[in-house]
Design an enzyme around this catalytic site. Structure first.
Site, PDB file in Angstrom:
ATOM      1  N   ASP A  21       5.097 -35.082  -1.470  1.00 19.12           N
ATOM      2  CA  ASP A  21       4.494 -33.805  -1.843  1.00 19.12           C
ATOM      3  C   ASP A  21       4.968 -32.771  -0.825  1.00 19.12           C
ATOM      4  O   ASP A  21       5.480 -33.118   0.240  1.00 19.12           O
ATOM      5  CB  ASP A  21       2.958 -33.905  -1.883  1.00 19.12           C
ATOM      6  CG  ASP A  21       2.344 -32.778  -2.718  1.00 19.12           C
ATOM      7  OD1 ASP A  21       3.043 -31.781  -2.983  1.00 19.12           O
ATOM      8  OD2 ASP A  21       1.156 -32.884  -3.099  1.00 19.12           O
TER       9      ASP A  21
HETATM   10  C1  BGC Z   1       1.066 -29.876  -4.889  1.00 22.58           C
HETATM   11  C2  BGC Z   1       1.980 -30.598  -5.844  1.00 22.58           C
HETATM   12  C3  BGC Z   1       3.049 -29.652  -6.354  1.00 22.58           C
HETATM   13  C4  BGC Z   1       3.782 -29.094  -5.172  1.00 22.58           C
HETATM   14  C5  BGC Z   1       4.940 -28.168  -5.529  1.00 22.58           C
HETATM   15  C6  BGC Z   1       1.811 -29.095  -3.836  1.00 22.58           C
HETATM   16  O1  BGC Z   1       0.950 -28.210  -3.195  1.00 22.58           O
HETATM   17  O2  BGC Z   1       0.184 -30.791  -4.290  1.00 22.58           O
HETATM   18  O3  BGC Z   1       1.232 -31.116  -6.912  1.00 22.58           O
HETATM   19  O4  BGC Z   1       3.890 -30.311  -7.245  1.00 22.58           O
HETATM   20  O5  BGC Z   1       2.870 -28.352  -4.367  1.00 22.58           O
HETATM   21  O6  BGC Z   1       4.515 -26.949  -5.980  1.00 22.58           O
END
Ligand code: BGC
Length: 689
Positions: A233
């Site tokens: 993530d």
């Molecule tokens: C989230 C993810 C997301 C990523 C990219 C993160 O803050 O937890 O689910 O895909 O950002 O935007």
């Protein structure tokens, strides 16, 4: 492939967003701004990866001017539909809209179990149940990937509270983990082969999810045989040595630098490689996994860009809302007749403007833009994205269209006394309760904020025909439950949500949504009346003990013998269904066959549910299966549900296998987790698999 070419594929760069403001010069001109960009290898025809959020539509946090996309309902709405076909359509929609913007990786597939009704991201997830989550998530992923776009499944694993999520240590019994959150991932991965698994921010039993040898190497890649790649993530890679523990690609590299400073991934990884600490075979494996998914899904084989039919996509958003709105209570006041001349008050919830959506990385800018955005804010990195976003589908306007003879008046619901004035001179009141739920934040309580309970109470005190319409991303408490005639849970119903709400209220659509998450009467009924870390400053190391283990949601209520406010699986209709002829057979697993008949006056859809209630002397509630059926008045159909044997087994950690104990297994066919209709039992032979 040279080593430099290999290393270039092991990290993604984030395009501009609310946090990282400038376009990174390493992202070539002409590449659309995205959540993640990974260089390709043009010399070898390896395409660059261009990633976008998310599950609820193609996001655009302001970095692609004017680029709007279909804003789907929250995934809890899809969960409430219990309809895998709709999930597939939603996935295909995401794939088409992603592809038309050159995005070849979709950060979709959020499948964390809704373990805690305070979790600010539950609206992005499907259910508290592993089987239901897996079946629906798999169909969405299949839909995305059938369009030639890679989908992730996320956030692996136990990223089920947002409070201090980067510093959150999630403690769980490893066997119970296998029977719950991990089982959801396992089944969804088997059924859809997502190109990538996104690991979460949190630690699991003391070890970072993205540097967790046990979860990534042993369970995911070795025991489950997962062939795709693991991406972190955004901001979850704290050390290069995560590569030795199963992480294949760092996401949003600038984010990690910002969060963790000099522990940036790829440069130290190169150094480790030069020093012989990162074996060549592992470096090749990381790249091979990414290449495998590129070719398995076929993102290198794209033909001409498909034409996107936005009207058709709006219809899909509408269908999900129509099937996912849940009628919780109805003392005969609904539906309102289309030709009613009644004086109707609509109160609160910005119903004159639109419907709320959840906030965070999944928020979608709908066609025509937001009806309004109210900045909310707070502490921490996600504060900038925590807003009340109103999608332009006004329940008030839609009701006026469907009830042309009624006299409909609106009150903003800002003041209980003022709302009561309108309620007193109305025949029927529709009063709204809304909440802003956001990535990065958990709710401190289950109550409606901003004095909305007081407004509902004041209105119900002067008008006996009060209908409450909830637009929230989680269960809420209902101190006014017994003084209102009807309660509708519309969740965050997406860009056509106002229309679907009005159709349900007027009976143009017969409600058929069923709760995918238990509504507790209060937090005292839940496994964690207090949530560790709540109220501490952002960044405080936090340990949350998921002592309920695999007994999540309705399973916990069964285990503790507690009666919830509204049970998992509950949902009313304007017609009635009767169940008959239940027969249960044993063998390798359990099979239930039964008949459903629509005994009412209207066409409608039902979701009969088959649960295990007792297993070899143990109270063990498990949803074994469900079917969604549409029936005309008087029509019957026979259904068969065969349980995945892992749902009736326990995970034996010592044996590393599933074990079915010899004994009697009781099964119910019910309308919800607390509404059994028919019961049966079989005896099963012992089995280890
Ligand atoms: C989230 C993810 C997301 C990523 C990219 C993160 O803050 O937890 O689910 O895909 O950002 O935007």
């Amino acid at each position: 492939m040279t080593d430099d070419e290999r290393f270039a594929m092991l990290f993604s760069l984030m395009g501009v967003n609310g946090v990282i403001q400038a376009r990174d010069p390493r992202i070539p001109a002409g590449v659309p701004m995205s959540a993640g960009y990974v260089a390709g290898v043009p010399r070898l025809g390896v395409p660059a990866l261009i990633m976008s959020d998310g599950s609820l539509g193609i996001t655009n946090p302001g970095y692609r001017e004017g680029d709007t996309a279909t804003a789907l309902p929250a995934w809890l709405v899809l969960g409430s539909s219990f309809n895998p076909k709709l999930a597939r359509e939603a996935g295909a929609l995401l794939g088409r809209e992603a592809r038309s913007r050159q995005f070849n990786v979709q950060l979709a597939g959020g499948i964390n179990l809704a373990r805690d009704p305070r979790n600010g991201r539950n609206f992005e997830y499907l259910s508290e149940d592993p089987w239901q989550s897996a079946v629906l998530a798999a169909e969405t992923i299949n839909g995305v990937q059938a369009e030639g776009v890679i989908s992730t499944i996320k956030h692996y694993s136990l990223n089920v509270n947002e409070t201090n999520r980067h510093w959150l240590n999630a403690i769980i019994d490893p066997a119970a983990h296998r029977e719950s959150d991990l089982l959801a991932f396992q089944i969804a991965i088997e059924r859809s082969q997502p190109g990538s698994v996104m690991c979460g921010y949190n630690k699991v039993n003391g070890v970072a999810a993205c540097g967790n040898d046990h979860l990534l190497d042993e369970v995911l890649k070795s025991q489950w045989g997962y062939k795709g790649w693991v991406m972190s993530d955004w901001g979850a890679t704290q050390n290069w040595d995560f590569a030795l523990k199963g992480l294949d690609q760092e996401s949003g590299a600038q984010f990690d630098t910002m969060m963790w400073g000099d522990q940036y991934f790829v440069d130290p990884l190169k150094l480790a490689y030069a020093q012989g600490k990162l074996p060549k075979a592992r470096l090749s494996d990381m790249v091979r996994r990414i290449l495998r998914s590129i070719y398995a899904v076929g993102i290198d084989q794209w033909g001409p860009t498909p034409k996107v039919d936005m009207a058709r996509h709006n219809q899909i958003a509408l269908d999900i809302a129509r099937q996912g709105i849940v009628l919780l209570k109805n003392d005969g006041v609904l539906p309102l007749a289309a030709d009613t001349p009644a004086r109707i008050a609509v109160i609160g919830g910005f119903a004159q403007l639109g419907v709320p959506s959840g906030a965070g990385s999944s928020t979608v800018l709908p066609p025509g833009g937001y009806a309004s955005v109210v900045t909310v804010g707070g502490s921490g990195i996600m504060a900038g994205g925590r807003n009340l976003y109103l999608l332009p589908s006004s329940p008030l306007a839609e009701l006026k269209m469907l009830l042309p003879k009624a006299q409909i008046e609106f009150d903003p619901g800002m003041n209980p006394a003022e709302a009561a004035l309108l309620a007193r001179r109305s025949d029927v009141v529709i009063v709204l309760g809304i909440r802003v739920e956001s990535e990065g934040f958990d709710s401190p309580s289950l109550a409606l904020p901003w004095g909305q309970d007081a407004v509902i109470q004041a209105v119900a005190a002067v008008n006996p025909n009060t209908i409450v319409l909830l637009e929230t991303g989680n269960p809420v408490t209902m101190p006014w439950k017994d003084s209102v005639k009807a309660i509708i849970q519309a969740w965050y119903p997406g860009q056509a949500g106002g229309q679907a709400i009005a159709e349900v209220i007027t009976g143009k659509v017969n409600p058929s949504g069923h709760l995918p998450i238990t509504f507790p009467a209060d937090l005292a009924q839940t496994p964690r009346p207090e949530l560790a870390g709540l109220g501490t400053p952002w960044g405080t190391p936090t340990t949350v003990r998921y002592n309920e283990g695999a007994e999540v949601g309705y399973r916990w209520f069964a285990k503790t013998g507690t009666q919830p406010l509204y049970a998992f699986g509950h949902g009313l209709s304007y017609t009635t269904f009767v169940y008959s002829n239940l027969s249960i057979t044993g063998g390798e697993s359990l099979t239930a066959t039964f008949t459903v008949t629509n005994t009412g006056q209207r066409e409608g859809a039902d979701v009969p549910q088959v649960y295990l209630t007792h297993a070899a002397g143990d109270t063990r509630m498990r949803l074994l299966g469900f079917e969604r059926v549409e029936l005309k008045p008087g029509e019957s159909c026979s259904l068969t549900v065969t349980a995945d044997p892992r749902l009736i087994a326990r995970f034996d950690a010592r044996a590393g296998a599933w074990r079915i104990a010899e004994g009697n297994y009781s099964v119910v066919l019910g309308r919800s987790a607390v509404a059994p209709v028919l019961t049966g039992a079989v005896s099963l032979k012992p089995r280890l698999f």
